[in-house]
Enzyme design. Structure first.
Site, PDB file in Angstrom:
ATOM      1  CE  LYS A  35      72.283  53.475  15.282  1.00 24.43           C
ATOM      2  NZ  LYS A  35      71.656  54.672  15.876  1.00 24.43           N
ATOM      3  CE1 TYR A 255      59.805  21.067  15.051  1.00 18.75           C
ATOM      4  CE2 TYR A 255      60.692  23.015  13.965  1.00 18.75           C
ATOM      5  CZ  TYR A 255      60.880  21.782  14.573  1.00 18.75           C
ATOM      6  OH  TYR A 255      62.145  21.282  14.699  1.00 18.75           O
TER       7      TYR A 255
HETATM    8  C1  LIG Z   1      71.075  55.502  14.968  1.00 19.38           C
HETATM    9  C2  LIG Z   1      71.227  56.957  15.061  1.00 19.38           C
HETATM   10  C3  LIG Z   1      71.259  57.750  13.901  1.00 19.38           C
HETATM   11  C4  LIG Z   1      70.963  57.205  12.526  1.00 19.38           C
HETATM   12  O1  LIG Z   1      69.578  57.032  12.420  1.00 19.38           O
HETATM   13  P1  LIG Z   1      68.897  56.582  11.025  1.00 19.38           P
HETATM   14  O2  LIG Z   1      67.454  56.712  11.304  1.00 19.38           O
HETATM   15  O3  LIG Z   1      69.313  55.180  10.801  1.00 19.38           O
HETATM   16  O4  LIG Z   1      69.405  57.493   9.988  1.00 19.38           O
HETATM   17  C5  LIG Z   1      71.545  59.096  14.037  1.00 19.38           C
HETATM   18  N1  LIG Z   1      71.757  59.651  15.258  1.00 19.38           N
HETATM   19  C6  LIG Z   1      71.697  58.921  16.400  1.00 19.38           C
HETATM   20  C7  LIG Z   1      71.924  59.592  17.697  1.00 19.38           C
HETATM   21  C8  LIG Z   1      71.410  57.561  16.338  1.00 19.38           C
HETATM   22  O5  LIG Z   1      71.325  56.847  17.466  1.00 19.38           O
END
Ligand SMILES: *Cc1c(COP(=O)(O)O)cnc(C)c1O
Length: 373
Positions: A35, A255
């Protein structure tokens, strides 16, 4: 170099991380979570690398992400949409061949109806809430679903899943609670493969059901904050010195002039800033490395540049174009995240599209035995 910095993504290290997780959880299979454009590293190169290692289960958050990926990877892996099925997305999801994670009874009903309309039994994953209160069917909806078997008859249920709220701390009692609740619910869905663990869960000392969903550990982030990181780093970020100056004591920098020199100070400016995802809160807090020497960020992080105190670095390493390590052997993504008061996930997903990107290819893999033809 025409970009401010170059980002190197080591797909061979990604492949090694996949194999390390696979060996740890076997006989469970390993799904890859890609994702948010593969946590900022590129969903397609990441997914292609994992598939090359034998991975057959790819998770994204959004249907749009699945639709971008599916034409490229075809039927080499199943692509699951973690955020579920928004109303009105059913036909597009079915047409794309994406597999929704059904997170509520309403989503189950709409996916069932889509299957009936298409005259087919559509594949899906069912997520149940075991204590995080974020996504998945709550207990009463699980009861109602099981009381209406017609609903599930229209669905090809590939996995039953849930998600851990505290997986990065193996000793948190919430983990055992959630695993027990998940087991109890899974017993009511006999024969359906189960998946509970994310990266943190992979490193808990217990069984891992039938599939794990690994994200951050594949990308080299520490899966647990209470243990050393066993993963190989995947990302390196190197900037170049744009400009050097020497200023006298008591000179303001950046800044708001929030930094004032206390000695004659050599300042290097690098062309990376908060618009590149380098956290603005690292002003006067974070650091970079030149030739292995820590050089603190002085003054605020600007949109497109950062000023570093390089007084302690030998002159041979200081010239316009000289390399500056932002992420690499001396400074991990977890270190940058800790300095910024955040987590490695956020550092990775904010990495700028302005960086010049280099992918180091993966060597040929050893496919999963369990899924080899
Ligand atoms: C993002 C996500 C994962 C992966 O999590 P990590 O901690 O990056 O391994 C797995 N399952 C779900 C439902 C997620 O939203």
């Amino acid at each position: 170099m025409i970009a401010g910095a170059s980002l190197t993504i080591d797909l061979e290290s990604l492949a090694q991380n996949y194999r390390l997780i696979r060996a740890r959880v076997a006989p469970a299979q390993v799904g890859g979570v890609v994702k948010a454009d593969g946590y900022g590293l590129g969903a397609l190169p990441v997914a292609t690398t994992l598939i090359g290692q034998g991975c057959r289960h790819i998770f994204v958050a959004l249907l749009a992400e699945a639709m971008a990926l599916l034409p490229e990877i075809g039927d080499r892996a199943s692509v699951y949409v973690l955020n579920g099925l928004l109303p009105g997305a059913e036909a597009a999801c079915a047409r794309a061949g994406a597999i929704p994670v059904l997170n509520s009874l309403d989503q189950v009903e709409r996916w069932s109806a889509q299957g009936r309309a298409d005259g087919s039994v559509l594949p899906a994953v069912l997520q149940v809430d075991t204590g995080m209160s974020r996504m998945g069917l709550p207990g009463d909806e699980v009861d109602r679903l099981l009381a209406a078997p017609g609903l599930l008859a229209a669905i090809d249920l590939r996995f039953l899943i849930s998600h851990l709220a505290c997986a990065d701390d193996a000793d948190d009692p919430a983990n055992a609670d959630q695993a027990a609740r998940f087991q109890a619910i899974a017993d009511r869905f006999p024969g359906v493969p189960r998946a509970l663990d994310n990266s943190g869960g992979v490193f808990h000392e217990r069984g891992h059901f039938d599939l794990v969903r690994a994200g951050i550990a594949l990308y080299g982030g520490a899966p647990r904050h209470d243990a050393p990181n066993p993963m190989r780093p995947v990302v390196a970020l190197e900037a170049r010195i744009a400009q050097l100056r020497t200023v006298p004591p008591s000179t303001g920098v950046g800044y708001g002039l929030t930094f004032r020199t206390t000695r004659e100070t050599r300042i290097a400016t690098i062309p990376v800033g908060y618009a590149d995802g380098w956290p603005r809160c690292l002003g006067n807090r974070g650091a970079a490395y030149i030739a292995g020497i820590r050089v603190p960020i002085v003054g605020r992080v600007s949109m497109d540049s950062i000023t570093l105190d390089v007084t302690d670095v030998p002159e041979t390493h200081l010239h316009p174009g000289a390399p500056v390590e932002l992420i690499g052997p001396h400074q991990t993504i977890d270190q940058v995240a800790a300095d910024a008061g955040t987590i490695s996930y956020e550092i990775l997903t904010q990495l700028s599209r302005r960086y010049e990107r280099h992918y180091r290819p993966a060597l040929a893999g050893t496919p999963d035995r369990s899924t080899a033809p």
